[in-house]
Design an enzyme around this catalytic site. Structure first.
Site, PDB file in Angstrom:
ATOM      1  N   THR B 158       0.876  -1.188   0.000  1.00 37.58           N
ATOM      2  CA  THR B 158       0.000   0.000   0.000  1.00 37.58           C
ATOM      3  C   THR B 158       0.911   1.236   0.000  1.00 37.58           C
ATOM      4  OG1 THR B 158      -0.241  -0.196   2.403  1.00 37.58           O
ATOM      5  CG2 THR B 158      -2.020  -1.086   1.042  1.00 37.58           C
ATOM      6  N   THR B 195       0.464  -6.629  12.538  1.00 41.60           N
ATOM      7  CA  THR B 195      -0.330  -5.644  11.817  1.00 41.60           C
ATOM      8  C   THR B 195       0.162  -5.418  10.409  1.00 41.60           C
ATOM      9  OG1 THR B 195      -0.515  -4.591  13.931  1.00 41.60           O
ATOM     10  CG2 THR B 195      -1.348  -3.390  12.047  1.00 41.60           C
TER      11      THR B 195
END
Lengths: 408, 408
Positions: B158, B195
């Protein structure tokens, strides 16, 4: 009729020396280059004092000294405060220096040293320069004037951009009772308890144990409900001085007007908390997150504080981005009981999530709302009756700038 | 002789398709404007699979689907991944879309849909555009080439600035065993568990339960020991595929060379964790905090992670400021057992705090050290035998910039 803290009106032209029997001032003594760095607050008689202090295992020397007075004696008549040096992690010399500040102030005022508290705020790990402090204490002269109160409020600041004051007045036993507060905040703000310095003065006569209990209770929903950066400082202190000069019957929870005093105290604490959050380092906006429908008030506050402390939520608010995905994400990782399919989220008056799913809304309208300097987020969980509010600020370039170069 | 993970050497020219029997690729399908956004990883035979997933109460649809496969079936043959949209908080439609991705991939590969996992990463709360996904799956063709591995690594990113790969080789039962990993990280990095997305491939034959147990154990000291911003995402996933093509005896803790496999797996996980921390949003530096002398390993990790996660420590490192006061402050508020008078702190090779008090050091030398792109902090507590390490990154203007405008 019960007085609620929301119904009280702030008195804008009063300050910490407006309650009878208090004097204060602040001066430049030489710890900082130019700005005021030494402050004093004095009561004409020993005041009942209550205090809450940092939960950090590393505690600054002056805090340890002041905490002991609150715990063992419950009375205080003066507090001497310096900014620019936190006197934290300074070993035995640090304790000696804090005691010296106490001793010099007591001598200057002609009172017992056990009645003098000491606070410090600023850089950690530097030994205090005591010469300017000594000279400063010799010449500092508190007064019951607006100027004195302003000078005090300025002298306790570090990277704060504005002074923080608030005052309320209530009637108890037919007497006017004033209650006023002053605070500094800015960085290392993750009060668990209160990560900053705050001093509340009142001329009410309040039982010391009742005052301590009230302070703890109100701190949970005010000073402990704010966060700037999640760093709990070594020096955080809230002190409340009740000198009884107003002449009311001693306040305890049994007094018929206890709730009135409580409301005024709550109002002072909430005002100062919001002022600290709003003036967080580099902040351009106050963020308020209100949670309802949690399984308990405690869980609601936990969720509210997690959301308002999320760097991703904080940067989104700075960027005026209605990125509710980051809000619901923070609700999810708060550790509280959450049913993902029952969550509602509102930004300002705009509903953005219902039953855990996006609802259509106007991004344009929300951008306009997010450009204001106060942003409110409401989260409803539909799990129970618990509610709570937390305050914080946006995360900006200036936060990075201030903290990448704090010591230099 | 026991093989330790520290003694293993990374193989720089190998990748996730180097373990036998794996293919991969990544393409642009149209969720993002231009960058690759659809990736696939396939094993020629169903692989034993282990997984750890976000602890966030709000879980993305594809994660729920994938978690169920790991839990109920323990085998997986392919994973389809899209970036650009997290498919989180998308309600029943989100689940339908995740299932559709699974179904289409299974049909394309001619395998049972129960053998296909799905991951998504990107914006939360937007319904998936399924048309580009459908077309993308129709044309995506995994290969056992370096190009395929690179394309996969790129397509899962991302806001990451670099791809993250690592590979090790060990000998077990006289056979060469390869183990390789690929990951994406960047924002919402506070893995508790992990995460981010990470995929580890190995041609070793590993018992599924042993693999799951090993993953959990190693995750605690690697993926769970990194933090970028304290935000735990809705989509975090680590999957390990062990397809057994290497032909060794099934590995369990009872196998004489279990520790060798464990070391290689630990090395892969630690490499990926450090790469994620170093490439945190806006980061210019990797920060490593090593704690020893804590009352337990758990407490040591807690302290290490608190220090490395402190915004004030992170900005100080960004500003090359040897502000150890913020380090000791974070040690203090970590919640762990700390004796303030016993703390030692070292930055690089320079001792800055001993017995909780400042020791003289050359600021100039430390500034030179802090200008490097890896900064190491060592904290010794003298309380026990517990030790632990955590990794993070500095907090910069770019972090604010990236996150104030992520969706626009």
């Amino acid at each position: 009729m019960t007085v609620t803290f929301e119904s009280l009106k702030r008195i804008s032209d009063k300050n910490i020396v407006s309650p009878k029997g208090f004097t204060a001032t602040g001066i430049h003594c030489g710890i900082k280059h130019k700005k005021k760095d030494l402050a004093i607050l004095v009561s004409e008689v020993p005041a009942n004092v209550a205090g809450v202090f940092t939960t950090n295992a590393i505690k600054a020397a002056p805090l340890v000294l002041t905490k002991q007075i609150v715990k063992e004696c419950g009375k205080m008549q003066a507090i001497i405060v310096n900014s620019g040096n936190a006197n934290a992690c300074t070993g035995t010399q640090g304790y000696k220096d804090a005691e010296m500040m106490q001793q010099l102030t007591a001598e200057k005022l002609g009172i017992a040293k056990e009645l003098v508290g000491v606070s410090s705020t600023g850089v950690i790990g530097e030994i205090m320069k005591m010469e300017p402090i000594e000279k400063g204490i010799a010449k500092i002269t508190p007064t019951a004037t607006l100027e004195g109160a302003i000078d005090f409020a300025q002298a306790i600041l570090t990277t704060d951009t504005v002074t923080k004051n608030t005052t309320y007045s209530v009637e108890i036993d037919g007497k006017e009772i004033m209650i006023a507060g002053v605070a500094k905040g800015s960085g290392m703000i993750e009060p668990n308890m209160a990560t900053m310095l705050a001093y509340v003065t009142t001329d009410a006569d309040v039982d010391q144990q009742s005052l301590q209990q009230l302070l703890k209770e109100v701190t949970d929903v005010t000073f402990n409900a704010i966060t700037v950066d999640g760093d709990t400082s070594t020096n955080d202190t809230v002190l409340v001085f009740a000198n009884g000069v107003a002449g009311n019957q001693t306040l305890t929870p049994a007094h018929p007007e206890w709730d009135t005093f409580k409301a005024a105290f709550h109002a002072v604490s909430q005002d100062l908390s919001k002022m600290i959050a709003k003036d967080g380092e580099g902040a351009t906006k106050l963020i308020e997150v209100k949670v309802e429908g949690a399984t308990s008030d405690e869980e609601a506050r936990k969720i509210a504080k997690t959301v308002v402390g999320s760097p991703l939520v904080k940067t989104a608010v700075f960027g005026c981005d209605a990125n509710w995905g980051r809000i619901i994400c923070a609700v999810g990782y708060s550790g509280a009981t959450v049913d993902p399919t029952a969550v509602k989220i509102q930004i300002g008056t705009t509903m953005v999530v219902e039953n855990g799913e996006p609802v259509p809304f106007s991004e344009e309208d929300l951008i306009v709302y997010l450009k204001q300097n106060e942003v409110k987020v409401a989260v409803a969980l539909n799990q129970g009756e618990g509610q709570g509010t937390a305050w914080g600020c946006d995360l900006t370039y200036d936060y990075v700038q201030i903290n990448a170069s704090y010591r230099s």
